[in-house]
Design a protein around this motif. Structure first.
Motif, PDB file in Angstrom:
ATOM      1  N   GLY A  47       1.924 -44.335  -2.933  1.00  0.00           N
ATOM      2  CA  GLY A  47       1.699 -42.912  -3.128  1.00  0.00           C
ATOM      3  C   GLY A  47       0.376 -42.638  -3.826  1.00  0.00           C
ATOM      4  N   LEU A  48       0.092 -43.410  -4.850  1.00  0.00           N
ATOM      5  CA  LEU A  48      -1.181 -43.230  -5.562  1.00  0.00           C
ATOM      6  C   LEU A  48      -2.359 -43.517  -4.638  1.00  0.00           C
TER       7      LEU A  48
ATOM      8  N   THR B 259      -2.511 -42.904  -1.484  1.00  0.00           N
ATOM      9  CA  THR B 259      -2.685 -41.682  -0.700  1.00  0.00           C
ATOM     10  C   THR B 259      -3.545 -40.663  -1.445  1.00  0.00           C
ATOM     11  N   TYR B 260      -3.189 -40.415  -2.689  1.00  0.00           N
ATOM     12  CA  TYR B 260      -3.873 -39.348  -3.413  1.00  0.00           C
ATOM     13  C   TYR B 260      -5.248 -39.774  -3.901  1.00  0.00           C
TER      14      TYR B 260
END
Lengths: 199, 199
Positions: free
Chosen positions: B170-171, B173-174
DNA sequence: CTTATTGCCATACAACTGACTTGGAAAGCA
DNA sequence: TGCTTTCCAAGTCAGTTGTATGGCAATAAG
């Protein structure tokens, strides 16, 4: 004027056809002819409602975001008033995950847009814009939890918000890849919130 | 025989050219002609080394995974022996994140493959295969931490492993979307490990 | 009725795609 | 020296793409 047509409704119908194609074959595999066929209209008619492919893509992306937001809002309506921050966070996150077929389609399309946004300046703005708002919303809930004594005051609300968003996003990835089961994902998120909401 | 050529080396050079294109324009924007031009060779020559586009894509994906694994392995070599589980987890995760330009390119290409894999049966296997191994590796480290009394024994190693993988993903992605700074991502992961490694 | 506007369609077109074919140059073996 | 194998360049091909165009039908305003 001839028979009057609801332009927006037609555009939404076309956008939904685009999603179905994008979900099955990817966003790049969706040609205008394919989308028109899926929507049951001619290429000419599609061009009448979207003057370019780019315009169609952007419209469909914004529509997708609106629907997702509405789904979350509706789900939160079902909570007790006033809802506890923990419930709000759990229900929001669960609604974001691809746990049913409709949500799976939405996430699949969302990711297709995300990847395209990485290489497309115009789309990047649209893909980015929702994140800060979601993060602020989550941070508010965490702060509210701290105020109610449900979350340890040493937690940084903003960091916890980003953590939760990233975790949700990562789990989404592995759910879509079917490396992780829905129950497992739910369990992991419940556990994460459990530890957050225990002073 | 004519001038002898190292086939594998040529194929690797072509794969790297493919990555540069995919990083800049996306995987679907990489035609055989583009890749050949980027690699400084003719289309005919490229087709001499890869009999189809699909073969080239699969080769480049496997090569990408090999390089990533080697980078992590090299980084872990730099740790004290025996390394603490916490250090192993931190260094592995930091190496996976797109924190420098090379890693950013790798992650960008990896994601492009991931999305294609969602709609392509052949690629799906390749995209999935690394996850269980990584998860088992992380779970082992957590178990080791429990055995050393550094991790609370109430933690489920397998769940913590999945949590860490999802969080990292997830990190990533951001970070790619530039909604999150490298320092922030590092801080969030350090914090997550800090809480995990405090009985 | 006339006319302008709107909705819609069929077609055409230039650009690009991946795959294939042909032919020839280079280099080791006989 | 042939002869064979490897390497590679150029061209061709059928198919698909997004976009542009010309025209026809329906309807409402004048």
């Amino acid at each position: 004027m001839p028979k009057r047509v609801d332009h927006e409704e037609r555009r939404r119908a076309i956008a939904e056809a685009l999603w179905r194609i994008a979900c099955a074959r990817g966003l790049d595999g969706a040609s205008l002819r394919d989308v028109a066929a899926e929507a049951g209209i001619s290429l000419g008619q599609l061009q009448h409602y979207f003057s370019s492919k780019d315009e169609m893509l952007v419209f469909a992306l914004k529509y997708l975001g609106e629907l997702a937001e509405k789904r979350i809002r509706t789900r939160l309506m079902g909570l007790a008033v006033p809802p506890s921050p923990r419930d709000v966070l759990r229900e929001t996150v669960l609604e974001m995950l691809p746990l049913d077929e409709e949500s799976r389609t939405g996430n699949l399309v969302q990711i297709a847009y995300f990847v395209r946004a990485l290489h497309d300046e115009r789309l990047r703005g649209h893909a980015r814009e929702g994140v800060p708002a979601l993060r602020a919303f989550f941070a508010d809930q965490v702060r509210s939890g701290i105020a109610r004594g449900e979350v340890d005051s040493s937690r940084a609300a903003d960091a916890e918000a980003m953590l939760l968003i990233a975790l949700t996003d990562g789990l989404t990835t592995y759910l879509l890849l079917e490396v992780c089961t829905p129950d497992e994902a739910k369990g992991l998120l419940e556990g994460h919130l459990e530890r957050l909401f225990t002073p």
